[in-house]
Enzyme design. Structure first.
Site, PDB file in Angstrom:
ATOM      1  N   ASN A   1      -3.985   4.732  -8.258  1.00 32.97           N
ATOM      2  CA  ASN A   1      -2.567   4.493  -8.533  1.00 32.97           C
ATOM      3  C   ASN A   1      -1.665   5.383  -7.686  1.00 32.97           C
ATOM      4  OD1 ASN A   1      -3.475   2.824 -10.594  1.00 32.97           O
ATOM      5  ND2 ASN A   1      -1.848   3.470 -11.984  1.00 32.97           N
TER       6      ASN A   1
ATOM      7  N   THR B   1      -7.304  -1.770  -3.437  1.00 32.47           N
ATOM      8  CA  THR B   1      -7.093  -1.052  -4.696  1.00 32.47           C
ATOM      9  C   THR B   1      -8.397  -0.737  -5.392  1.00 32.47           C
ATOM     10  OG1 THR B   1      -6.129  -1.297  -6.920  1.00 32.47           O
ATOM     11  CG2 THR B   1      -6.797  -3.303  -5.810  1.00 32.47           C
ATOM     12  N   ASP B   2      -8.372   0.277  -6.249  1.00 33.14           N
ATOM     13  CA  ASP B   2      -9.556   0.588  -7.062  1.00 33.14           C
ATOM     14  C   ASP B   2      -9.752  -0.420  -8.195  1.00 33.14           C
ATOM     15  OD1 ASP B   2      -7.399   1.359  -8.627  1.00 33.14           O
ATOM     16  OD2 ASP B   2      -8.138   3.372  -9.060  1.00 33.14           O
ATOM     17  N   GLU B   3      -8.745  -1.255  -8.453  1.00 33.77           N
ATOM     18  CA  GLU B   3      -8.852  -2.208  -9.558  1.00 33.77           C
ATOM     19  C   GLU B   3      -9.898  -3.288  -9.311  1.00 33.77           C
ATOM     20  OE1 GLU B   3      -5.270  -3.414 -11.600  1.00 33.77           O
ATOM     21  OE2 GLU B   3      -4.125  -1.894 -10.518  1.00 33.77           O
TER      22      GLU B   3
ATOM     23  N   TYR C   1      -4.642 -10.264 -10.511  1.00 35.25           N
ATOM     24  CA  TYR C   1      -4.302  -9.420  -9.364  1.00 35.25           C
ATOM     25  C   TYR C   1      -5.548  -8.806  -8.749  1.00 35.25           C
ATOM     26  CZ  TYR C   1      -3.315  -5.019  -7.014  1.00 35.25           C
ATOM     27  OH  TYR C   1      -3.315  -3.972  -6.120  1.00 35.25           O
TER      28      TYR C   1
ATOM     29  N   ASN D   1      -2.136   7.515 -19.785  1.00 34.51           N
ATOM     30  CA  ASN D   1      -0.774   7.010 -19.625  1.00 34.51           C
ATOM     31  C   ASN D   1       0.216   7.750 -20.514  1.00 34.51           C
ATOM     32  OD1 ASN D   1      -1.561   5.108 -17.725  1.00 34.51           O
ATOM     33  ND2 ASN D   1      -1.773   3.458 -19.206  1.00 34.51           N
TER      34      ASN D   1
ATOM     35  N   PRO E   1      -3.123  -7.901 -22.199  1.00 35.10           N
ATOM     36  CA  PRO E   1      -4.421  -8.563 -22.272  1.00 35.10           C
ATOM     37  C   PRO E   1      -5.368  -8.056 -21.184  1.00 35.10           C
ATOM     38  CG  PRO E   1      -2.643 -10.177 -22.372  1.00 35.10           C
ATOM     39  CD  PRO E   1      -2.016  -8.864 -22.023  1.00 35.10           C
TER      40      PRO E   1
ATOM     41  N   VAL F   1       5.105   2.227 -24.225  1.00 36.80           N
ATOM     42  CA  VAL F   1       3.751   2.583 -23.802  1.00 36.80           C
ATOM     43  C   VAL F   1       2.783   1.570 -24.392  1.00 36.80           C
ATOM     44  CG1 VAL F   1       1.917   4.318 -23.949  1.00 36.80           C
ATOM     45  CG2 VAL F   1       4.299   5.040 -23.623  1.00 36.80           C
TER      46      VAL F   1
ATOM     47  N   PHE G   1      -0.630  -4.140   4.515  1.00 36.32           N
ATOM     48  CA  PHE G   1      -0.193  -3.798   3.160  1.00 36.32           C
ATOM     49  C   PHE G   1       0.335  -5.024   2.413  1.00 36.32           C
ATOM     50  CE2 PHE G   1       0.717   0.197   5.521  1.00 36.32           C
ATOM     51  CZ  PHE G   1      -0.066   1.075   4.786  1.00 36.32           C
TER      52      PHE G   1
ATOM     53  N   LYS H   1       6.941  -0.294 -12.186  1.00 36.69           N
ATOM     54  CA  LYS H   1       5.745   0.535 -12.297  1.00 36.69           C
ATOM     55  C   LYS H   1       5.977   1.711 -13.232  1.00 36.69           C
ATOM     56  CE  LYS H   1       3.452  -1.863  -9.116  1.00 36.69           C
ATOM     57  NZ  LYS H   1       2.138  -2.466  -9.277  1.00 36.69           N
TER      58      LYS H   1
ATOM     59  N   PHE I   1       6.707  -0.563  -1.151  1.00 37.19           N
ATOM     60  CA  PHE I   1       6.589   0.850  -1.538  1.00 37.19           C
ATOM     61  C   PHE I   1       5.646   1.630  -0.610  1.00 37.19           C
ATOM     62  CE2 PHE I   1       3.901   3.543  -4.562  1.00 37.19           C
ATOM     63  CZ  PHE I   1       4.578   4.713  -4.261  1.00 37.19           C
TER      64      PHE I   1
ATOM     65  N   ILE J   1       2.866 -13.211   6.538  1.00 33.83           N
ATOM     66  CA  ILE J   1       1.572 -13.126   7.221  1.00 33.83           C
ATOM     67  C   ILE J   1       0.886 -14.486   7.309  1.00 33.83           C
ATOM     68  CG2 ILE J   1       1.168 -10.698   6.701  1.00 33.83           C
ATOM     69  CD1 ILE J   1      -0.662 -11.593   4.400  1.00 33.83           C
TER      70      ILE J   1
ATOM     71  N   LYS K   1      -7.265  -9.384  -4.960  1.00 35.38           N
ATOM     72  CA  LYS K   1      -7.529  -8.317  -3.999  1.00 35.38           C
ATOM     73  C   LYS K   1      -9.013  -8.227  -3.673  1.00 35.38           C
ATOM     74  CE  LYS K   1      -5.208  -5.787  -2.291  1.00 35.38           C
ATOM     75  NZ  LYS K   1      -4.536  -5.910  -0.957  1.00 35.38           N
TER      76      LYS K   1
END
Length: 360
Positions: free
Chosen positions: A188, A134-136, A159, A258, A292, A215, A81, A198, A12, A60, A163
């Site tokens: 995001n 990522t900000d996560e 995840y 969300n 979770p 949701v 990426f 997503k 993406f 990679i 990262k």
């Protein structure tokens, strides 16, 4: 005119960046992608015969292949990426995230280290390795505050942990070996070519089909939303002018719950393409069991990239969302081809019971 190596350039964000680079520069783009489930050559259809786009199918972690590409094309920059990025998939199978995001990044860095050490003069001085993250990695925020570049890492999903580990390896290879690295931690992303597991594309497709739109929890988890084209412009700017060894947070300054994201998509679709049978698509919203360890809130402080490099997002959430919705409406062929595979808009990571990744 020079060459850049983009890894994960059929996914993406990677594909959007490759298209951005071909359109806005004279660079040759060598695009290395393993074509896992989210890698899609249809994303690159517009440049499939372009003389400055060279696609290579590979991983990679394949050091021999990577080093052959480095020797053959002599890139002045590498933008990484390549990653597994879906939180629910990481809950179900964290091993693949470790292999790709941690071990893969390590193998890539080793190849880059050998290549960079062999460069001389101007080529060595000008070389850059940009790592997309990522900000996560920062964990979850309370009701106030935003993530800055000095926020301590506190990942809460497999995840995010993978990262975070890759970010640390990139930092370590700069501090230990001197490789000129840059890291971007983005919020995001949404926009064209996003795989429909997503939140934004899944909601669009569910709403268009008149199907229940699931949701998580109460829908009050908050994310900052960044239009992918704005992210691409930030990457270009950081690659060209960012300070070596630094991290830059990139966000859209568009915090939204969300439930409000889903509601806005429904209202825009009702405006653009009404469904007389369904009526208001907001009636399709269905609350389901939460994920979770679901992080409550992410928000990005972009002061550093704005003040140092003059970057700011061009799209508001509403304008970017409208562009995204119109793209999915006008590219049903792409949607049909994606959904012709094994993914059928089901929930992932919890026994496949029908939902999406609300963390984006």
């Amino acid at each position: 005119m020079t060459a850049i190596l983009v890894t994960g350039g059929a996914g993406f964000i990677g594909a959007n960046f490759v298209l951005h680079a071909i359109e806005r520069s004279e660079n040759t783009v060598v695009n290395l992608d393993a074509l896992t489930y989210a890698g899609n050559l249809d994303n690159l259809r517009a440049i499939q015969s372009h003389p400055r786009h060279i696609f290579v199918h590979g991983n990679i972690s394949d050091s021999c292949l990577v080093e052959r590409l480095l020797i053959q094309y002599h890139p002045s920059a590498i933008i990484n990426f390549a990653a597994e990025s879906h939180v629910d998939r990481s809950i179900d199978g964290p091993g693949q995230f470790i292999k790709t995001n941690v071990v893969g990044t390590y193998e890539l860095l080793e190849s880059v280290r050998r290549y960079w050490l062999g460069l001389g003069g101007v080529a060595k001085k000008q070389f850059r390795f940009l790592h997309a993250s990522t900000d996560e990695v920062y964990g979850s925020l309370g009701e106030t505050g935003r993530f800055t570049e000095i926020t301590p890492y506190a990942p809460n999903s497999p995840y995010a942990a993978s990262k975070a580990a890759s970010d640390f390896f990139v930092r370590a290879y700069h501090r230990t070996y001197g490789i000129p690295v840059l890291t971007i931690n983005c919020s995001n992303n949404y926009g064209p070519f996003q795989f429909p597991e997503k939140l934004v594309p899944l909601t669009i497709l569910k709403a268009l089909r008149g199907e229940p739109i699931p949701v998580y929890g109460d829908g009050n988890n908050i994310r900052d939303w960044l239009f992918v084209e704005d992210h691409c412009s930030a990457i270009t700017l950081v690659m060209e002018r960012g300070r070596i060894g630094e991290s830059y947070n990139v966000g859209g300054d568009s915090e939204c719950k969300n439930i409000d994201v889903v509601g806005t998509i429904c209202r825009i679709l009702d405006e653009i393409t009404p469904d007389l049978k369904v009526g208001s698509r907001e009636k399709l919203i269905t609350f389901v069991t939460d994920r979770p360890g679901h992080d409550q809130r992410y928000a990005i402080d972009t002061t550093k990239i704005c003040s140092e490099l003059g970057w700011c997002p061009r799209e508001t959430f509403d304008s970017g969302l409208r562009k995204t919705i119109v793209w999915y409406l006008e590219n049903q062929w792409w949607v049909d081809r994606v959904l012709s595979g094994s993914y059928k808009l089901e929930r992932l990571g919890l026994g496949n019971n029908s939902c999406y990744d609300s963390a984006g």
